[in-house]
Design a protein around this motif. Structure first.
Motif, PDB file in Angstrom:
ATOM      1  N   TYR A 142      17.811  -0.341 -41.533  1.00 21.30           N
ATOM      2  CA  TYR A 142      17.497  -1.617 -40.879  1.00 21.30           C
ATOM      3  C   TYR A 142      16.169  -1.492 -40.159  1.00 21.30           C
ATOM      4  N   TYR A 143      15.531  -2.638 -39.989  1.00 23.00           N
ATOM      5  CA  TYR A 143      14.192  -2.620 -39.384  1.00 23.00           C
ATOM      6  C   TYR A 143      13.955  -3.885 -38.574  1.00 23.00           C
ATOM      7  N   VAL A 144      13.449  -3.699 -37.383  1.00 28.66           N
ATOM      8  CA  VAL A 144      13.065  -4.828 -36.520  1.00 28.66           C
ATOM      9  C   VAL A 144      11.636  -4.558 -36.026  1.00 28.66           C
ATOM     10  N   PRO A 145      10.722  -5.510 -36.219  1.00 25.13           N
ATOM     11  CA  PRO A 145       9.320  -5.267 -35.844  1.00 25.13           C
ATOM     12  C   PRO A 145       9.063  -5.401 -34.344  1.00 25.13           C
ATOM     13  N   LEU A 146       7.812  -5.189 -33.977  1.00 28.17           N
ATOM     14  CA  LEU A 146       7.374  -5.469 -32.610  1.00 28.17           C
ATOM     15  C   LEU A 146       7.585  -6.955 -32.317  1.00 28.17           C
ATOM     16  N   LEU A 147       7.950  -7.256 -31.084  1.00 33.42           N
ATOM     17  CA  LEU A 147       8.174  -8.643 -30.670  1.00 33.42           C
ATOM     18  C   LEU A 147       7.349  -8.947 -29.422  1.00 33.42           C
ATOM     19  N   ALA A 148       6.851 -10.175 -29.348  1.00 38.12           N
ATOM     20  CA  ALA A 148       6.100 -10.618 -28.164  1.00 38.12           C
ATOM     21  C   ALA A 148       6.978 -11.525 -27.306  1.00 38.12           C
ATOM     22  N   HIS A 149       6.707 -11.519 -25.996  1.00 38.33           N
ATOM     23  CA  HIS A 149       7.505 -12.335 -25.073  1.00 38.33           C
ATOM     24  C   HIS A 149       7.144 -13.820 -25.168  1.00 38.33           C
ATOM     25  N   ALA A 150       5.837 -14.097 -25.155  1.00 37.50           N
ATOM     26  CA  ALA A 150       5.312 -15.466 -25.236  1.00 37.50           C
ATOM     27  C   ALA A 150       6.032 -16.463 -24.323  1.00 37.50           C
ATOM     28  N   PRO A 151       6.090 -16.186 -23.020  1.00 35.15           N
ATOM     29  CA  PRO A 151       6.622 -17.212 -22.112  1.00 35.15           C
ATOM     30  C   PRO A 151       5.681 -18.416 -22.129  1.00 35.15           C
ATOM     31  N   MET A 152       6.190 -19.598 -21.800  1.00 31.67           N
ATOM     32  CA  MET A 152       5.348 -20.791 -21.921  1.00 31.67           C
ATOM     33  C   MET A 152       4.110 -20.721 -21.031  1.00 31.67           C
ATOM     34  N   GLU A 153       4.259 -20.118 -19.876  1.00 31.08           N
ATOM     35  CA  GLU A 153       3.084 -19.949 -19.005  1.00 31.08           C
ATOM     36  C   GLU A 153       2.439 -18.607 -19.339  1.00 31.08           C
ATOM     37  N   PRO A 154       1.209 -18.624 -19.877  1.00 30.30           N
ATOM     38  CA  PRO A 154       0.547 -17.347 -20.137  1.00 30.30           C
ATOM     39  C   PRO A 154       0.293 -16.604 -18.818  1.00 30.30           C
ATOM     40  N   MET A 155      -0.099 -15.345 -18.934  1.00 28.41           N
ATOM     41  CA  MET A 155      -0.330 -14.551 -17.723  1.00 28.41           C
ATOM     42  C   MET A 155      -1.431 -15.217 -16.894  1.00 28.41           C
ATOM     43  N   VAL A 156      -1.219 -15.257 -15.595  1.00 32.10           N
ATOM     44  CA  VAL A 156      -2.163 -15.904 -14.689  1.00 32.10           C
ATOM     45  C   VAL A 156      -1.905 -15.371 -13.287  1.00 32.10           C
ATOM     46  N   ALA A 157      -2.948 -15.207 -12.511  1.00 29.35           N
ATOM     47  CA  ALA A 157      -2.766 -14.783 -11.122  1.00 29.35           C
ATOM     48  C   ALA A 157      -4.017 -15.125 -10.329  1.00 29.35           C
ATOM     49  N   THR A 158      -3.804 -15.342  -9.043  1.00 28.93           N
ATOM     50  CA  THR A 158      -4.912 -15.636  -8.138  1.00 28.93           C
ATOM     51  C   THR A 158      -4.889 -14.588  -7.034  1.00 28.93           C
ATOM     52  N   ALA A 159      -6.090 -14.143  -6.635  1.00 29.13           N
ATOM     53  CA  ALA A 159      -6.138 -13.120  -5.589  1.00 29.13           C
ATOM     54  C   ALA A 159      -7.353 -13.345  -4.697  1.00 29.13           C
ATOM     55  N   GLU A 160      -7.187 -13.000  -3.428  1.00 29.32           N
ATOM     56  CA  GLU A 160      -8.292 -13.094  -2.483  1.00 29.32           C
ATOM     57  C   GLU A 160      -8.386 -11.787  -1.696  1.00 29.32           C
ATOM     58  N   PHE A 161      -9.536 -11.131  -1.840  1.00 30.22           N
ATOM     59  CA  PHE A 161      -9.781  -9.901  -1.089  1.00 30.22           C
ATOM     60  C   PHE A 161     -10.635 -10.257   0.121  1.00 30.22           C
TER      61      PHE A 161
END
Lengths: 151, 754
Positions: free
Chosen positions: B344-363
């Motif tokens: 049996y074989y199962v390939p790599l899988l992606a998460h693909a949540p509806m919101e792509p990765m995003v972040a805000t930061a303030e130094f």
């Protein structure tokens, strides 16, 4: 200078005419209810209404919107009192909720065209809107109930 | 209360704050329910009465409850506060939920592994009941009556003999002067619960339906700029040279900023590359397209997923490391007779949540503030501190709502990117990934090859069983030398195969990683359940037996599995509290057969049903899937029946929704989930090349039956996916005669004349 109306308010835009409506709404007007999901009209998270019809904001350049009336989720009902929103709540449709602004805007447009949608109408009308949490069963039920409610 | 619920089995990941909770099977509970912090970091802390970290009550009667887990759609931000509210006997309408920042004082905050409820149910009960006992004592003292004569009645303390009543707000000040009791708190009995077991809709429901909910993508900070990053196309690659002259000409682009490549192993470090900083997201995207970058693609540039697949399959055919062994399977096989093998074989899988990765930061002033849709804010603190060379305490990580997570947002590489850029740019920076970035630069669920072998007796029952899986391990993101599966992932439907077979051997072979591997909803259970439950169905059909009856025979009589000699972490839970009980797996299997009309319904040509049963995240699930396959090979899924034994269920409606969603998630995996690579570059990029299930492809009707139980609560977010996929594939076999041994289904032509 592009003149248009967004949620009933007259606006003028003099930025990059190629900028898609989505980023004008989100970054410039701060109307963040309309979401970014794919950028190429494959997921429907950015669905808004243009003159009452569903439109994918992520691929619609501002240059094409002179004189358009754009309506976003923010203008549907702030308290969620639109029949579609009410049914969305009654059926507990959202999980993460990110796609749901687009789903609701698409469903409202669908019900305008098909006040009594069949399962096939719902498949045809909603298949371009992805929900990765998999709330489709509840979306279908909520659309049918909203149709009843509006009848 | 012990500060640590279960001790790590492997030390090498320690120190990566919560990074590998799922890998380790170790979950940290907060140190005793101490008094709310005087520094007032939450509304609960600042409230008049704040007996512990999780609850605060103001004089107007408002009750603040802290949600320290991340909300990505499981409604955990409502369910755990609901437990506090119940034990406090509070009126839900007067509750305000405070989302916690990342802070070790809450204990583990890594919202993954389907363990929030089971790890924190008792903590939340204690938090609410402690406040309630103080309110009762305050009222009793005011009235000069024994506390035992008082009770609570929805947001008030009452003294029935004199019909006196005081609201929680009126009592907050007096109660705040009492010592916080540390022992002897009386919890409600289950029959006294108002909310637990009945459930509560999402606290955020109106916001979610009106566009007001704030996700990571929606954060706006004064003075912020927008960044889009061109990452090295191959993992481990780096910039050789860059020409940004055209990018800088794009209106709205301010500058470009290089980000250093990670030092192996990748962990949660930024991938590196060139960031385009602009006045809005669109300008950043446009500027990025104009970058001219020459890359050094590094050691993974030769990675080819087709070649890699052959290597995995070859490894799976050879003896591997034995991870569980009973009897002597090899000697049975050597005697010949009826022996079946399948791969049996199962390939790599992606998460693909509806919101792509995003972040805000303030130094600012040596400190970093982040706003991020993260499942793991403490890991974000840790990696940011490491990247910026500041103390973890100087990193504040605010947690927004998550537009989906599925495990991807436990890995805060994208939050670290925003932090690094803000320090370099000297302004708040929002990093927004495109969908293409999200799919190409995921931490993929491992690709896996499984080799199965069984010797059967005259009735088709296995007398010997061998299963061998090979997959690049998640531990490879923390340890460059890791090639074998760790116990935390081998436990997932592999070392715990529950079959009553005298000679049974479980093996694991080595596989090096060439991409970042990470946990995705259900993780290793996906490929392990696919192999075990499909092979079981194959053996049933070969023996001419009914698949349900055959599956029950393999599960065998009700008993508790004995894991002596097996490194079996049991998802971080102790086996005494959460034993592996085959009777519960039998039970859900029997009930799903009944509920689905197994053996009673007639199906036309091209239609059929299939079954599978699986325990994961301590929950027992059986699924029956009905499928219709057209002459052209198109699949429809009219109906799914799930029976779920998750112990005590706190929020039933929400739990059913999780299983409905799991069926859709499983449909995506089965139909089209496949990530491939050529020359180290991921070939998929968006929902055209990585399709996920749409409304017309998803199951039409999913019925979820919850077994009533007062066993300790177990997971509900993930356990629906693993049995669904083999049940679907087993149904396809009935409908078409085609046996699916390889995912996704798009690899197999299911049409009539193919």
């Amino acid at each position: 200078m592009i003149q248009l109306k967004v949620n009933g308010v007259a606006r003028s835009f003099d930025g990059d005419p190629e900028m898609p409506l989505l980023w004008y709404l989100r970054d410039i007007l701060g109307l963040t209810g309309t979401k970014f999901g794919c950028g190429i009209a494959l997921c429907g998270a950015c669905t808004v209404h243009k003159n009452g019809e569903a439109l994918r904001a992520c691929i619609t350049p501002m240059s094409s919107l002179a004189g358009a009336e754009i309506r976003t989720i923010e203008d549907i009902s702030a308290n969620g009192l639109h029949p579609v929103q009410k049914m969305w709540m009654q059926f507990n449709v959202p999980q993460c909720g990110y796609c749901q602004s687009g789903q609701i805007m698409q469903a409202i447009a669908l019900l305008k065209d098909k006040p009594k949608p069949t399962d096939q109408d719902i498949d045809d009308g909603m298949a371009a809107n992805i929900c990765r949490c998999g709330t489709y069963q509840r979306i279908r039920a909520a659309i049918k109930a909203a149709a009843e409610e509006s009848a | 209360m012990s500060p640590i619920s279960n001790v790590s089995r492997r030390g090498f990941l320690q120190g990566l704050a919560g990074a590998g909770a799922l890998v380790l099977g170790a979950y940290y509970l907060p140190k005793a329910l101490r008094h709310g912090d005087a520094s007032g970091r939450t509304d609960a802390d600042r409230a008049t009465l704040h007996p512990n970290l999780f609850v605060g009550i103001d004089t107007d009667g408002t009750v603040y409850i802290v949600a320290h887990r991340s909300e990505m759609g499981t409604v955990i931000r409502t369910t755990l506060p609901m437990v506090v509210a119940d034990e406090l006997d509070a009126d839900w309408k007067r509750i305000k939920i405070d989302q916690a920042i990342g802070d070790a004082r809450y204990g583990d905050q890594n919202t993954d592994g389907s363990h929030s409820v089971r790890s924190f149910f008792d903590v939340m009960r204690q938090a609410g009941a402690t406040a309630r006992s103080m309110l009762i004592l305050a009222a009793a003292q005011k009235w000069g009556v024994p506390p035992a004569e008082c009770r609570t009645d929805l947001h008030a303390v009452v003294h029935p003999p004199t019909s006196r009543r005081l609201g929680y707000g009126e009592l907050a000040t007096a109660a705040s002067k009492l010592p916080v009791p540390s022992a002897g708190i009386r919890l409600k009995t289950p029959d006294q619960w108002r909310y637990i077991g009945k459930g509560m809709t999402s606290y955020d429901l109106t916001e979610l339906c009106t566009g007001k909910a704030v996700y990571g993508e929606d954060v706006r900070v004064n003075g912020m700029v927008y960044a889009s990053i061109e990452h090295p196309p191959v993992i481990g690659g780096k910039v050789k040279s860059v020409d940004d002259s055209e990018a800088l000409k794009v209106a709205g682009v301010r500058e470009t900023v290089p980000i250093d490549p990670f030092k192996p192993p990748p962990g949660f470090q930024p991938l590196g590359g060139i960031a385009v900083i602009a006045d809005n997201t669109w300008a950043a995207f446009q500027g990025r397209k104009k970058l001219k970058i020459e890359w050094d693609n590094g050691p993974n540039a030769t990675y080819d997923s087709d070649e890699y697949k052959k290597e995995l399959q070859a490894t799976a055919r050879n003896a591997g490391k034995i991870v569980r062994n009973q009897g002597d399977a090899e000697s049975v096989f050597s005697k010949g007779g009826k022996v079946f093998e399948a791969e049996y074989y199962v390939p790599l899988l992606a998460h693909a949540p509806m919101e792509p990765m995003v972040a805000t930061a303030e130094f600012k002033d040596g400190k970093l503030t982040a706003w991020a849709p993260t499942q793991n804010p403490q890991a974000a603190q840790a990696i940011i501190a490491q990247e910026l060379g500041i103390a973890k305490e100087d990193v504040i990580c605010n947690v927004t709502l998550l537009g989906g997570g599925f495990g991807r947002k436990s890995k805060p590489d994208y939050v670290a990117e925003a932090a690094v850029l803000s320090k370099k740019v000297g302004r708040p920076v929002k990093v927004a990934w495109t969908r293409e970035d999200d799919i190409k630069f995921d931490y993929f669920n491992a690709v896996a090859a499984m080799h199965m072998k069984a010797a059967v007796d005259a009735k088709g029952k296995p007398t010997a069983w061998l299963q061998r899986s090979v997959f690049p391990p998640i531990t490879s993101i923390f340890d460059v030398n890791a090639v074998y599966g760790d116990p935390g992932h081998l436990q997932q439907g592999w070392t715990d195969v529950p079959y009553d077979i005298p000679n049974l051997r479980v093996e694991n072979g080595p596989a090096p990683a060439h991409v970042r591997i990470g946990w995705l909803r259900s993780v290793a259970n996906i490929y392990h359940a696919f192999a075990v439950q499909t092979f079981t169905d194959e053996l049933a059909h070969r023996a001419g037996r009914d698949p349900v009856e055959y599956l029950l025979e393999l599960i065998g009589p009700p008993r508790t599995l004995n894991f002596s000699g097996v490194d079996y972490p049991n998802y971080g839970a102790d086996l005494h509290t959460y034993p592996w009980e085959t009777g519960r797996l039998r039970h859900v299997t029997e009930i799903v057969a009944e509920k689905s009309g197994w053996g009673k319904r007639k199906f036309g040509k091209g239609s059929g049903i299939g079954i599978a049963a699986h325990r994961s995240f301590l929950t027992y699930v059986a699924a029956v899937v009905e499928v219709e396959v057209s002459d052209q090979g198109d699949i429809k899924i009219p109906r799914v029946d799930y029976v779920v034994d998750a112990g005590r269920v706190l929020n039933p409606e929400v739990t059913r929704a999780q299983f409905e969603g799991a069926a859709v998630f499983g449909t995506s995996v089965a139909r089209s989930g496949e990530i491939t690579a050529k020359n180290g570059v991921i070939e998929q990029s968006n929902f055209d090349t990585y399709p996920v299930a749409r409304i017309n492809e998803a199951p039409y009707q999913t019925n979820v039956y919850l077994v009533e139980s007062d066993a300790p609560p177990a997971g509900v977010g993930e356990p629906g996916v693993p049995p669904y996929i083999p049940a679907l594939c087993n149904a396809i076999f009935v409908a078409t005669g085609k046996r699916i041994r390889e995912l996704p289904l798009s690899r197999t032509s299911l049409g009539k004349n193919s």
